[in-house]
Motif scaffolding. Structure first.
Motif, PDB file in Angstrom:
ATOM      1  N   LEU A  40      -9.830  -3.318  10.113  1.00  0.00           N
ATOM      2  CA  LEU A  40      -9.159  -3.622   8.841  1.00  0.00           C
ATOM      3  C   LEU A  40     -10.038  -4.533   7.995  1.00  0.00           C
ATOM      4  O   LEU A  40     -10.882  -5.257   8.526  1.00  0.00           O
ATOM      5  CB  LEU A  40      -7.828  -4.333   9.101  1.00  0.00           C
ATOM      6  CG  LEU A  40      -6.745  -3.530   9.819  1.00  0.00           C
ATOM      7  CD1 LEU A  40      -5.496  -4.386   9.989  1.00  0.00           C
ATOM      8  CD2 LEU A  40      -6.417  -2.254   9.055  1.00  0.00           C
ATOM      9  N   LYS A  41      -9.795  -4.518   6.707  1.00  0.00           N
ATOM     10  CA  LYS A  41     -10.529  -5.430   5.819  1.00  0.00           C
ATOM     11  C   LYS A  41     -10.167  -6.871   6.167  1.00  0.00           C
ATOM     12  O   LYS A  41      -8.988  -7.208   6.279  1.00  0.00           O
ATOM     13  CB  LYS A  41     -10.166  -5.140   4.367  1.00  0.00           C
ATOM     14  CG  LYS A  41     -11.321  -4.572   3.585  1.00  0.00           C
ATOM     15  CD  LYS A  41     -10.900  -4.014   2.241  1.00  0.00           C
ATOM     16  CE  LYS A  41     -10.258  -5.026   1.317  1.00  0.00           C
ATOM     17  NZ  LYS A  41      -9.716  -4.419   0.109  1.00  0.00           N
ATOM     18  N   ILE A  70       0.833  -1.205   0.000  1.00  0.00           N
ATOM     19  CA  ILE A  70       0.000   0.000   0.000  1.00  0.00           C
ATOM     20  C   ILE A  70       0.868   1.256   0.000  1.00  0.00           C
ATOM     21  O   ILE A  70       0.529   2.286  -0.566  1.00  0.00           O
ATOM     22  CB  ILE A  70      -0.882   0.011   1.278  1.00  0.00           C
ATOM     23  CG1 ILE A  70      -1.834  -1.180   1.288  1.00  0.00           C
ATOM     24  CG2 ILE A  70      -1.619   1.322   1.455  1.00  0.00           C
ATOM     25  CD1 ILE A  70      -2.910  -1.106   0.242  1.00  0.00           C
ATOM     26  N   CYS A  75      -0.626  -2.939   8.419  1.00  0.00           N
ATOM     27  CA  CYS A  75      -1.486  -1.752   8.342  1.00  0.00           C
ATOM     28  C   CYS A  75      -2.111  -1.417   9.703  1.00  0.00           C
ATOM     29  O   CYS A  75      -2.972  -0.551   9.769  1.00  0.00           O
ATOM     30  CB  CYS A  75      -2.596  -2.036   7.347  1.00  0.00           C
ATOM     31  SG  CYS A  75      -2.627  -0.881   5.990  1.00  0.00           S
ATOM     32  N   ASP A  84      -1.634  -4.458   3.122  1.00  0.00           N
ATOM     33  CA  ASP A  84      -3.027  -4.298   3.553  1.00  0.00           C
ATOM     34  C   ASP A  84      -3.490  -5.438   4.464  1.00  0.00           C
ATOM     35  O   ASP A  84      -4.561  -6.024   4.266  1.00  0.00           O
ATOM     36  CB  ASP A  84      -3.958  -4.164   2.346  1.00  0.00           C
ATOM     37  CG  ASP A  84      -3.799  -5.304   1.351  1.00  0.00           C
ATOM     38  OD1 ASP A  84      -2.901  -6.160   1.538  1.00  0.00           O
ATOM     39  OD2 ASP A  84      -4.568  -5.339   0.361  1.00  0.00           O
ATOM     40  N   SER A  85      -2.685  -5.760   5.440  1.00  0.00           N
ATOM     41  CA  SER A  85      -3.015  -6.812   6.397  1.00  0.00           C
ATOM     42  C   SER A  85      -2.208  -6.522   7.657  1.00  0.00           C
ATOM     43  O   SER A  85      -1.384  -5.604   7.670  1.00  0.00           O
ATOM     44  CB  SER A  85      -2.644  -8.178   5.795  1.00  0.00           C
ATOM     45  OG  SER A  85      -2.844  -9.218   6.718  1.00  0.00           O
TER      46      SER A  85
END
Ligand SMILES: Cc1ncc(COP(=O)(O)O)c(C=O)c1O
Length: 374
Positions: free
Chosen positions: A343-344, A253, A301, A266-267
């Protein structure tokens, strides 16, 4: 048909062929030893893959009431229920679903005996006071351990109540001789019990799917033990069944620099790969080339300052948007997912032997919200 390049990160990709390769080794071990194998759901409960696993294993074992129910509903075969502590309500829930109920202490056995004795074969966890575990946190034989009953506290009257014992004392043990050493210790120390019991579970943590592990030697040792004590052996593998079967796929990212370069992905270990953090065991990245020119910390993230997957090197500079594969991410990951930082949540996909990709789950904001209120 889903194409890998179109999938949004983060996601877990479980590979069916890799799973089958491990399961074939499990089958070989069963054939040599006569032992039965039950999947430890604490390690891996992604039930969308169970149709692949079922033909190879005998059932499931659990560490809490919901795992018992999941094993019964989605796997079948033998359902073993173990918990460090059962409430009365827990017992009421697991009793109709379990073939075996294993208690962690004599007080738990005595508290629930009358209620369970006609429903399932009962067992007791024993602490052999010996173990092979890399870290104290995962060592059931650590000082003051609450896991299982020590030999000095046992009395032969326990045999009036239980048909089996459970020992669990290994964690990623790749050394067959170290395991056989514990097996011999158990055989000598607990012979008077073993000769009268009908089953014995030796827990998980035996890494028989590790490359070049001597499966035959392990199988023969188990077979000899079973013959000596006239007992049915069970193993409770978790990690050995799913090792190296899944990648956690993430995207770069951002790249920041503070003496060293950090690629932020992104984790987060804290949310999606918790054992990286708990056991301080860095992840491995498929695209990396150790010792190569371009060094990066693979940073998460999350807001936690020390939350990073690993530090590693690449042949070329990383680019924003690039995907990275954190390998060997099936065990103790999906079962520990949490929504920290909002977070996603990684999707979970299953790459079948025929190359197709099955969606096992995808998550969104509504799932996050639902965990915190109605
Ligand atoms: C009682 C018991 N059985 C089985 C297992 C599975 O161990 P592994 O995933 O290392 O094979 C564990 C892991 O903690 C355990 O505590």
């Amino acid at each position: 048909m889903l194409q890998k390049q179109n999938l949004n990160t983060p996601y877990f990709m479980i590979n069916e062929q890799a799973l089958v390769n491990n399961l074939e080794k499990a089958k070989q071990l069963k054939e040599i030893s006569g032992a039965k194998l039950v999947l430890a759901l604490k390690c891996f409960s992604t039930w969308g893959t169970f149709d692949t696993i079922k033909p190879y294993l005998d059932g499931t074992t659990s560490s809490g009431p919901y795992e018992v129910r999941l094993g019964h509903e989605k796997f079948g075969g033998e359902t073993h229920a173990y918990s460090v502590g059962y409430s009365h309500a827990d017992i009421e829930a697991v009793k109709p679903l379990s073939d075996k109920i294993i208690f962690n202490s004599l007080s738990q056995l005595n508290a629930h005996y009358d209620n369970c004795k006609d429903s399932a074969s009962l067992g007791l966890r024993i602490n052999p006071e010996m173990s092979v575990a890399g870290q104290d946190l995962a060592n059931p034989a650590r000082p003051y351990s609450r896991l299982g009953v020590k030999q000095t506290l046992l009395e032969s009257t326990v045999l009036d109540k239980v048909d089996g014992f459970m020992f669990h004392m290994n964690c990623e043990n790749k050394d067959v001789d170290a395991f056989i050493n514990i097996l011999n210790h158990i055989s000598t120390t607990f012979a008077e019990y073993l000769n009268k019991l009908s089953w014995l579970s030796l827990g998980g943590g035996i890494f028989f799917t590790y490359p070049d592990y001597p499966i035959e030697k392990l199988g023969e040792a188990l077979k000899a033990f079973a013959a000596k004590h006239q007992i049915q052996i069970y193993l409770e593998p978790g990690e050995a069944i799913i090792t190296r079967t899944a990648d956690l796929v993430v995207s770069v990212i951002d790249i920041v620099e503070n003496d060293k370069k950090t690629a932020i992905v992104d984790s987060a270990t804290e949310a999606h790969r918790l054992d990286t953090l708990i056991y301080n065991e860095p992840a491995s990245v498929k695209e990396a080339n150790e010792g190569a020119e371009h060094n990066y910390i693979i940073g998460s993230c999350s807001c936690l300052a020390g939350d990073q997957f690993c530090e590693t090197q690449f042949d070329k500079p990383l680019e924003i948007g690039q995907k990275l594969h954190l390998v060997d991410s099936a065990g103790y990951t999906m079962v520990k997912l949490n929504w920290f930082n909002g977070l996603k949540m990684p999707s979970i996909y299953f790459e079948k032997v025929d190359g197709s990709i099955e969606v096992l789950n995808e998550f969104g904001y509504e799932d996050f919200k639902a965990t915190l209120g109605k």
